[in-house]
Design a protein around this motif. Structure first.
Motif, PDB file in Angstrom:
ATOM      1  N   UNK A 199       0.602  -1.216   0.080  1.00  0.00           N
ATOM      2  CA  UNK A 199       0.175   0.214   0.086  1.00  0.00           C
ATOM      3  C   UNK A 199       0.869   1.303   0.037  1.00  0.00           C
ATOM      4  N   UNK A 200       2.005   1.174   0.763  1.00  0.00           N
ATOM      5  CA  UNK A 200       2.769   2.471   0.588  1.00  0.00           C
ATOM      6  C   UNK A 200       3.341   2.707  -0.788  1.00  0.00           C
ATOM      7  N   UNK A 201       3.671   1.523  -1.538  1.00  0.00           N
ATOM      8  CA  UNK A 201       4.008   1.889  -2.763  1.00  0.00           C
ATOM      9  C   UNK A 201       2.966   2.682  -3.525  1.00  0.00           C
ATOM     10  N   UNK A 202       1.747   1.778  -3.614  1.00  0.00           N
ATOM     11  CA  UNK A 202       0.572   2.056  -4.228  1.00  0.00           C
ATOM     12  C   UNK A 202       0.444   3.825  -3.996  1.00  0.00           C
ATOM     13  N   UNK A 203       0.321   4.141  -2.648  1.00  0.00           N
ATOM     14  CA  UNK A 203       0.361   5.543  -2.393  1.00  0.00           C
ATOM     15  C   UNK A 203       1.185   6.597  -3.089  1.00  0.00           C
ATOM     16  N   UNK A 204       2.506   6.021  -3.287  1.00  0.00           N
ATOM     17  CA  UNK A 204       3.460   6.637  -3.939  1.00  0.00           C
ATOM     18  C   UNK A 204       3.355   7.142  -5.338  1.00  0.00           C
ATOM     19  N   UNK A 205       2.241   6.208  -5.992  1.00  0.00           N
ATOM     20  CA  UNK A 205       2.150   6.494  -7.610  1.00  0.00           C
ATOM     21  C   UNK A 205       0.815   7.137  -7.753  1.00  0.00           C
ATOM     22  N   UNK A 206       0.163   7.151  -6.698  1.00  0.00           N
ATOM     23  CA  UNK A 206      -1.341   7.831  -6.563  1.00  0.00           C
ATOM     24  C   UNK A 206      -1.442   9.146  -7.122  1.00  0.00           C
ATOM     25  N   UNK A 207      -0.515   9.957  -6.747  1.00  0.00           N
ATOM     26  CA  UNK A 207      -0.692  11.153  -6.902  1.00  0.00           C
ATOM     27  C   UNK A 207      -0.418  11.472  -8.527  1.00  0.00           C
ATOM     28  N   UNK A 208       0.604  10.664  -8.932  1.00  0.00           N
ATOM     29  CA  UNK A 208       0.811  10.868 -10.467  1.00  0.00           C
ATOM     30  C   UNK A 208      -0.531  10.537 -11.320  1.00  0.00           C
ATOM     31  N   UNK A 209      -0.840   9.359 -11.039  1.00  0.00           N
ATOM     32  CA  UNK A 209      -2.091   8.617 -11.862  1.00  0.00           C
ATOM     33  C   UNK A 209      -3.506   9.523 -11.585  1.00  0.00           C
ATOM     34  N   UNK A 230      -0.694   2.763 -24.491  1.00  0.00           N
ATOM     35  CA  UNK A 230      -0.130   2.510 -22.934  1.00  0.00           C
ATOM     36  C   UNK A 230       1.098   3.115 -22.803  1.00  0.00           C
ATOM     37  N   UNK A 231       1.956   3.639 -23.814  1.00  0.00           N
ATOM     38  CA  UNK A 231       3.329   4.051 -23.503  1.00  0.00           C
ATOM     39  C   UNK A 231       3.259   5.164 -22.746  1.00  0.00           C
ATOM     40  N   UNK A 232       2.272   6.354 -22.448  1.00  0.00           N
ATOM     41  CA  UNK A 232       2.089   7.183 -21.532  1.00  0.00           C
ATOM     42  C   UNK A 232       2.055   6.645 -20.052  1.00  0.00           C
ATOM     43  N   UNK A 233       1.344   5.546 -19.998  1.00  0.00           N
ATOM     44  CA  UNK A 233       0.903   5.193 -18.603  1.00  0.00           C
ATOM     45  C   UNK A 233       2.114   4.521 -18.043  1.00  0.00           C
ATOM     46  N   UNK A 234       2.951   3.579 -18.985  1.00  0.00           N
ATOM     47  CA  UNK A 234       3.965   3.030 -18.546  1.00  0.00           C
ATOM     48  C   UNK A 234       5.232   4.110 -18.093  1.00  0.00           C
ATOM     49  N   UNK A 235       5.143   5.152 -18.754  1.00  0.00           N
ATOM     50  CA  UNK A 235       6.236   6.022 -18.533  1.00  0.00           C
ATOM     51  C   UNK A 235       5.858   6.748 -17.195  1.00  0.00           C
ATOM     52  N   UNK A 236       4.567   7.005 -16.847  1.00  0.00           N
ATOM     53  CA  UNK A 236       4.088   7.664 -15.681  1.00  0.00           C
ATOM     54  C   UNK A 236       4.728   6.751 -14.371  1.00  0.00           C
ATOM     55  N   UNK A 237       4.198   5.417 -14.607  1.00  0.00           N
ATOM     56  CA  UNK A 237       4.674   4.497 -13.379  1.00  0.00           C
ATOM     57  C   UNK A 237       6.254   4.364 -13.360  1.00  0.00           C
ATOM     58  N   UNK A 238       7.130   4.320 -14.414  1.00  0.00           N
ATOM     59  CA  UNK A 238       8.189   4.305 -14.212  1.00  0.00           C
ATOM     60  C   UNK A 238       8.908   5.253 -13.727  1.00  0.00           C
ATOM     61  N   UNK A 239       8.476   6.776 -13.995  1.00  0.00           N
ATOM     62  CA  UNK A 239       8.811   7.855 -13.457  1.00  0.00           C
ATOM     63  C   UNK A 239       8.868   7.880 -11.742  1.00  0.00           C
ATOM     64  N   UNK A 240       7.866   7.182 -11.509  1.00  0.00           N
ATOM     65  CA  UNK A 240       7.585   6.764  -9.936  1.00  0.00           C
ATOM     66  C   UNK A 240       8.500   5.945  -9.292  1.00  0.00           C
ATOM     67  N   UNK A 241       9.356   5.119 -10.323  1.00  0.00           N
ATOM     68  CA  UNK A 241      10.411   4.178  -9.882  1.00  0.00           C
ATOM     69  C   UNK A 241      10.061   2.796  -9.640  1.00  0.00           C
ATOM     70  N   UNK A 242       8.922   2.596 -10.568  1.00  0.00           N
ATOM     71  CA  UNK A 242       8.429   0.938 -10.592  1.00  0.00           C
ATOM     72  C   UNK A 242       8.509   0.455 -11.904  1.00  0.00           C
ATOM     73  N   UNK A 243       8.685  -0.689 -12.049  1.00  0.00           N
ATOM     74  CA  UNK A 243       8.422  -1.470 -13.406  1.00  0.00           C
ATOM     75  C   UNK A 243       7.163  -1.441 -13.742  1.00  0.00           C
TER      76      UNK A 243
END
Length: 79
Positions: A21-31, A60-73
């Motif tokens: 959940x901590x990692x989910x919260x870390x991507x939440x703002x971007x998404x 899909x590419x812009x979504x993948x880039x968002x998640x990768x920018x947050x530090x996740x695969x």
């Protein structure tokens, strides 16, 4: 019909390494701040830690880039 009304919703599904959940919260703002994303969730119980996004487009590419920018695969799941 209003011009700004959304008529098509695309479901995009990704494999991630978002594990808790901590990692989910870390991507939440971007998404949450991406205007193309209508709704999203991460299934932490799934072995692939599936990120499911409902979006206004099927790219899909812009979504993948968002998640990768947050530090996740993040990679698209096709089936």
């Amino acid at each position: 019909m209003k011009n700004d009304e959304i008529t098509d919703v695309f479901v995009l599904v990704f494999k991630t390494n978002i594990n808790n959940l901590r990692q989910v919260k870390s991507v939440a703002a971007m998404l949450d701040n991406c205007p193309d994303i209508l709704k999203w969730n991460v299934d932490l119980a799934d072995i692939d830690k599936v990120l499911r996004i409902e979006a206004t487009h099927a790219q899909c590419a812009p979504m993948i880039e968002l998640v990768r920018r947050a530090g996740y695969a993040c990679e698209e799941l096709t089936d």
